[in-house]
Structures are given as structure tokens and as C-alpha cells.
Write an enzyme that holds these catalytic residues in place. Structure first.
Site, PDB file in Angstrom:
ATOM      1  N   SER A 127       0.856  -1.200   0.000  1.00  0.00           N
ATOM      2  CA  SER A 127       0.000   0.000   0.000  1.00  0.00           C
ATOM      3  C   SER A 127       0.887   1.244   0.000  1.00  0.00           C
ATOM      4  O   SER A 127       2.050   1.179   0.425  1.00  0.00           O
ATOM      5  CB  SER A 127      -0.858   0.015   1.280  1.00  0.00           C
ATOM      6  OG  SER A 127      -1.497   1.267   1.445  1.00  0.00           O
ATOM      7  N   TYR A 140      -1.284  -0.558  10.400  1.00  0.00           N
ATOM      8  CA  TYR A 140      -1.579  -1.023   9.029  1.00  0.00           C
ATOM      9  C   TYR A 140      -0.372  -0.736   8.124  1.00  0.00           C
ATOM     10  O   TYR A 140       0.116  -1.617   7.411  1.00  0.00           O
ATOM     11  CB  TYR A 140      -2.829  -0.300   8.524  1.00  0.00           C
ATOM     12  CG  TYR A 140      -3.168  -0.563   7.075  1.00  0.00           C
ATOM     13  CD1 TYR A 140      -3.752  -1.763   6.688  1.00  0.00           C
ATOM     14  CD2 TYR A 140      -2.917   0.406   6.094  1.00  0.00           C
ATOM     15  CE1 TYR A 140      -4.078  -1.998   5.354  1.00  0.00           C
ATOM     16  CE2 TYR A 140      -3.242   0.176   4.768  1.00  0.00           C
ATOM     17  CZ  TYR A 140      -3.822  -1.022   4.399  1.00  0.00           C
ATOM     18  OH  TYR A 140      -4.134  -1.248   3.085  1.00  0.00           O
TER      19      TYR A 140
HETATM   20  P1  NAD Z   1     -11.889  -5.465   0.882  1.00  0.00           P
HETATM   21  O1  NAD Z   1     -12.140  -5.367   2.337  1.00  0.00           O
HETATM   22  O2  NAD Z   1     -12.923  -5.005  -0.066  1.00  0.00           O
HETATM   23  O3  NAD Z   1     -11.464  -6.954   0.485  1.00  0.00           O
HETATM   24  C1  NAD Z   1     -10.554  -7.684   1.268  1.00  0.00           C
HETATM   25  C2  NAD Z   1     -10.931  -9.143   1.216  1.00  0.00           C
HETATM   26  O4  NAD Z   1     -10.027  -9.867   2.064  1.00  0.00           O
HETATM   27  C3  NAD Z   1     -12.365  -9.390   1.756  1.00  0.00           C
HETATM   28  O5  NAD Z   1     -13.091 -10.197   0.858  1.00  0.00           O
HETATM   29  C4  NAD Z   1     -12.098 -10.090   3.085  1.00  0.00           C
HETATM   30  O6  NAD Z   1     -13.115 -11.008   3.458  1.00  0.00           O
HETATM   31  C5  NAD Z   1     -10.780 -10.801   2.809  1.00  0.00           C
HETATM   32  N1  NAD Z   1     -10.101 -11.182   4.047  1.00  0.00           N
HETATM   33  C6  NAD Z   1      -9.970 -10.453   5.184  1.00  0.00           C
HETATM   34  N2  NAD Z   1      -9.352 -11.158   6.127  1.00  0.00           N
HETATM   35  C7  NAD Z   1      -9.065 -12.373   5.577  1.00  0.00           C
HETATM   36  C8  NAD Z   1      -8.433 -13.543   6.056  1.00  0.00           C
HETATM   37  N3  NAD Z   1      -7.984 -13.625   7.313  1.00  0.00           N
HETATM   38  N4  NAD Z   1      -8.297 -14.599   5.221  1.00  0.00           N
HETATM   39  C9  NAD Z   1      -8.779 -14.527   3.944  1.00  0.00           C
HETATM   40  N5  NAD Z   1      -9.397 -13.463   3.443  1.00  0.00           N
HETATM   41  C10 NAD Z   1      -9.537 -12.389   4.246  1.00  0.00           C
HETATM   42  O7  NAD Z   1     -10.529  -4.680   0.655  1.00  0.00           O
HETATM   43  P2  NAD Z   1      -9.728  -4.222  -0.655  1.00  0.00           P
HETATM   44  O8  NAD Z   1      -9.758  -2.754  -0.681  1.00  0.00           O
HETATM   45  O9  NAD Z   1     -10.114  -5.005  -1.846  1.00  0.00           O
HETATM   46  O10 NAD Z   1      -8.254  -4.627  -0.175  1.00  0.00           O
HETATM   47  C11 NAD Z   1      -7.510  -5.672  -0.735  1.00  0.00           C
HETATM   48  C12 NAD Z   1      -6.039  -5.462  -0.381  1.00  0.00           C
HETATM   49  O11 NAD Z   1      -5.594  -4.231  -0.944  1.00  0.00           O
HETATM   50  C13 NAD Z   1      -5.748  -5.393   1.110  1.00  0.00           C
HETATM   51  O12 NAD Z   1      -4.547  -6.072   1.371  1.00  0.00           O
HETATM   52  C14 NAD Z   1      -5.591  -3.910   1.354  1.00  0.00           C
HETATM   53  O13 NAD Z   1      -4.779  -3.639   2.463  1.00  0.00           O
HETATM   54  C15 NAD Z   1      -4.960  -3.463   0.060  1.00  0.00           C
HETATM   55  N6  NAD Z   1      -5.119  -2.038  -0.240  1.00  0.00           N
HETATM   56  C16 NAD Z   1      -6.355  -1.479  -0.405  1.00  0.00           C
HETATM   57  C17 NAD Z   1      -6.461  -0.125  -0.684  1.00  0.00           C
HETATM   58  C18 NAD Z   1      -7.799   0.556  -0.882  1.00  0.00           C
HETATM   59  O14 NAD Z   1      -7.820   1.787  -1.001  1.00  0.00           O
HETATM   60  N7  NAD Z   1      -8.899  -0.171  -0.963  1.00  0.00           N
HETATM   61  C19 NAD Z   1      -5.305   0.649  -0.800  1.00  0.00           C
HETATM   62  C20 NAD Z   1      -4.061   0.051  -0.619  1.00  0.00           C
HETATM   63  C21 NAD Z   1      -3.972  -1.297  -0.354  1.00  0.00           C
END
Ligand code: NAD
Length: 244
Positions: A127, A140
Site C-alpha cells: 500500500s 496497518y
Molecule cells: P476489501 O475489504 O474489499 O477486500 C478484502 C478481502 O479480504 C475481503 O473479501 C475479506 O473477506 C478478505 N479477508 C480479510 N481477512 C481475511 C483472512 N484472514 N483470510 C482470507 N481473506 C480475508 O478490501 P480491498 O480494498 O479489496 O483490499 C484488498 C487489499 O488491498 C488489502 O490487502 C488492502 O490492504 C490493500 N489495499 C487497499 C487499498 C484501498 O484503497 N482499498 C489501498 C491500498 C492497499
């Protein structure tokens, strides 16, 4: 023979968009998550990435069914948005276990398969929070910085086995995670959702959030032969956020 990819966190958001792109481009996708996907055109298996038994079972399931794992994409992640002194030890343990621990466990169990078959690719999800300081995102951000370091070390450790290891660092992506984060921030700052959203959009040079597909494309690139000379890299997909 179809290539096989494992995508964690595949039920929604970036993980779902990634699974979809791999599937459309001819891969067999084994989608893993703790919640059920809303649409299920992929082979789905429940797997908590922070539970080693779950991870071992899910990897065994994949190998028994498809005989190989060409690509691993670690997307599963959670966020805690809190001032440091309000963050509980259990919240710290949870976010570290899922983000950094889950990435470690998936890699640990997939690497023997990739070594035996003579290669593979791993893409981890970091991230911008792993690059720059973000208020109330310290733990985080620390997990994401850890993922970037893990990626660099493993790129060298696994290069002799033709396994490439890279990460992506998204900026703001329009997913449930970010919308929940903004809802919490709006409450904390006594502002409305749309005003906080606009503030957070302005961190990107195009003044908007990414569509999850835009991150999935970068993940696909790093998993494909088009990036055959790239390992140990973190690809910022942040629309200029950290360039400012
Ligand atoms: P989201 O919450 O929409 O999706 C995350 C998914 O991970 C969910 O389906 C959740 O059920 C699953 N999950 C959570 N804990 C879990 C576990 N213990 N085992 C298996 N699955 C699990 O989030 P997103 O925005 O799609 O994020 C995906 C990744 O991208 C994450 O690692 C997040 O940190 C990273 N990220 C997101 C953003 C953003 O702005 N959305 C920015 C930078 C990084």
C-alpha cells in the site's frame, strides 16, 4: 495446459477484480476468502490466511485438483484506523497476523510446489501506507512496509528456483474497505462522507479513486511473462500520491 493461480481475499474488491481478470485471460483461478463471493464463477475455497491449517488445506486442495500453482496473488488484508494510544494489543495482533502473517503463510506453503515444478510468480499487496506516513494508519502501514521488505528478501531467496516475487502498492481504491474507512473518518471528524471522500480523492493526481480493475491489471502484469525481468520490485499504483 491452463495456468493455475491462487488469489486470496478474492470474494470482493481488489481480489475479486484480480480473479476475474485472470479467469478472463485463461487461468484456472482458485479463489480464497473467509467470506463467500457474491458471484462465483471461480473455484472458491474458504481459507483464513492467518490460520496455518486452513492455508495448508487450501494449498493441498489446489495441488490435488490442478497439479500445479503457477501464480500466487496475496490480496487478503484488513485495516485498523485508530490513533496509536487507542489501538488494542488484540487489534495489533489481528492486523499483523492477517496482512503480514497471511502473506507469509501462503508463500511458505506454495513455495515447495513452485520449487518442485521449476518456477512461478508471487505478487503481494502492499500500500502507499507502506511508503508514506498516514495518520491513524500506523500499524496497518507497518504491515505494508513489512510486506515490501518480505518481497525484496524473497526475490533473492527464491530467484535460484525461477520464482519471481513482487508487490503492488495501491493508492485509494473504491472498495468496501476504503468506504468503511471513510465512514469512520467522517464520524471522527464530524464531517459528511462526501466531503471526506473528496479530501481522500485529492491525494491522487487525477482527483479520483482507482477502480479495483486498475490494480488487478498491475497484479496481472507482474504475474505474467511480460514482466519476466522484474523481481523484488514494488509497483506503485497510486496515481502520483507518493510522487508529490
Ligand atoms: P476489501 O475489504 O474489499 O477486500 C478484502 C478481502 O479480504 C475481503 O473479501 C475479506 O473477506 C478478505 N479477508 C480479510 N481477512 C481475511 C483472512 N484472514 N483470510 C482470507 N481473506 C480475508 O478490501 P480491498 O480494498 O479489496 O483490499 C484488498 C487489499 O488491498 C488489502 O490487502 C488492502 O490492504 C490493500 N489495499 C487497499 C487499498 C484501498 O484503497 N482499498 C489501498 C491500498 C492497499
Amino acid at each position: 495446459m491452463k495456468k493455475v493461480v491462487i488469489v486470496t481475499g478474492a470474494a470482493r474488491g481488489i481480489g475479486y477484480a484480480t480473479s476475474k481478470i485472470f479467469s478472463e485471460r485463461g487461468y484456472t483461478v482458485v479463489a480464497m476468502d473467509i467470506i463467500n463471493p457474491s458471484k462465483s464463477e471461480m473455484d472458491f475455497i474458504k481459507c483464513d490466511v492467518s490460520d496455518e491449517n486452513d492455508v495448508a488445506n487450501a494449498v493441498n486442495y489446489t495441488v490435488k485438483k490442478y497439479s500445479r500453482i503457477d501464480a500466487l496473488v496475496n490480496v487478503a488484508g484488513i485495516v485498523v484506523v485508530k490513533p496509536i494510544e487507542e489501538t488494542e494489543w488484540q487489534e495489533f495482533i489481528k492486523v499483523v497476523s492477517v496482512n503480514l502473517g497471511g502473506t507469509f503463510l501462503m508463500i511458505k506453503h506454495v513455495v515447495p510446489i513452485m520449487k518442485a515444478q521449476g518456477g512461478g510468480t508471487i505478487v503481494n499487496t502492499a500500500s502507499v501506507s507502506g511508503h508514506v506516513g498516514q495518520i491513524r494508519h500506523s500499524i496497518y502501514g507497518a504491515t505494508k512496509g513489512g510486506i515490501i521488505s518480505l518481497t525484496k528478501s524473497l526475490a533473492w531467496e527464491l530467484a535460484p528456483y525461477k520464482i519471481r516475487v513482487n508487490s503492488v502498492s495501491p493508492g485509494s481504491v473504491d472498495t468496501q474497505m476504503l468506504r468503511d474507512d471513510i465512514t469512520g473518518e467522517a464520524k471522527r471528524m464530524n464531517m459528511n462522507f462526501e466531503d471526506v471522500k473528496r479530501m481522500r480523492e485529492s491525494e491522487q493526481a487525477f482527483q479520483r479513486w482507482a477502480d479495483p480493475k486498475e490494480i488487478a491489471e498491475a497484479i496481472y502484469f507482474l504475474s505474467s511473462d511480460s514482466s519476466s525481468f522484474i523481481t523484488g520490485t514494488d509497483l506503485l499504483v497510486d496515481c502520483g500520491w507518493t510522487a508529490k
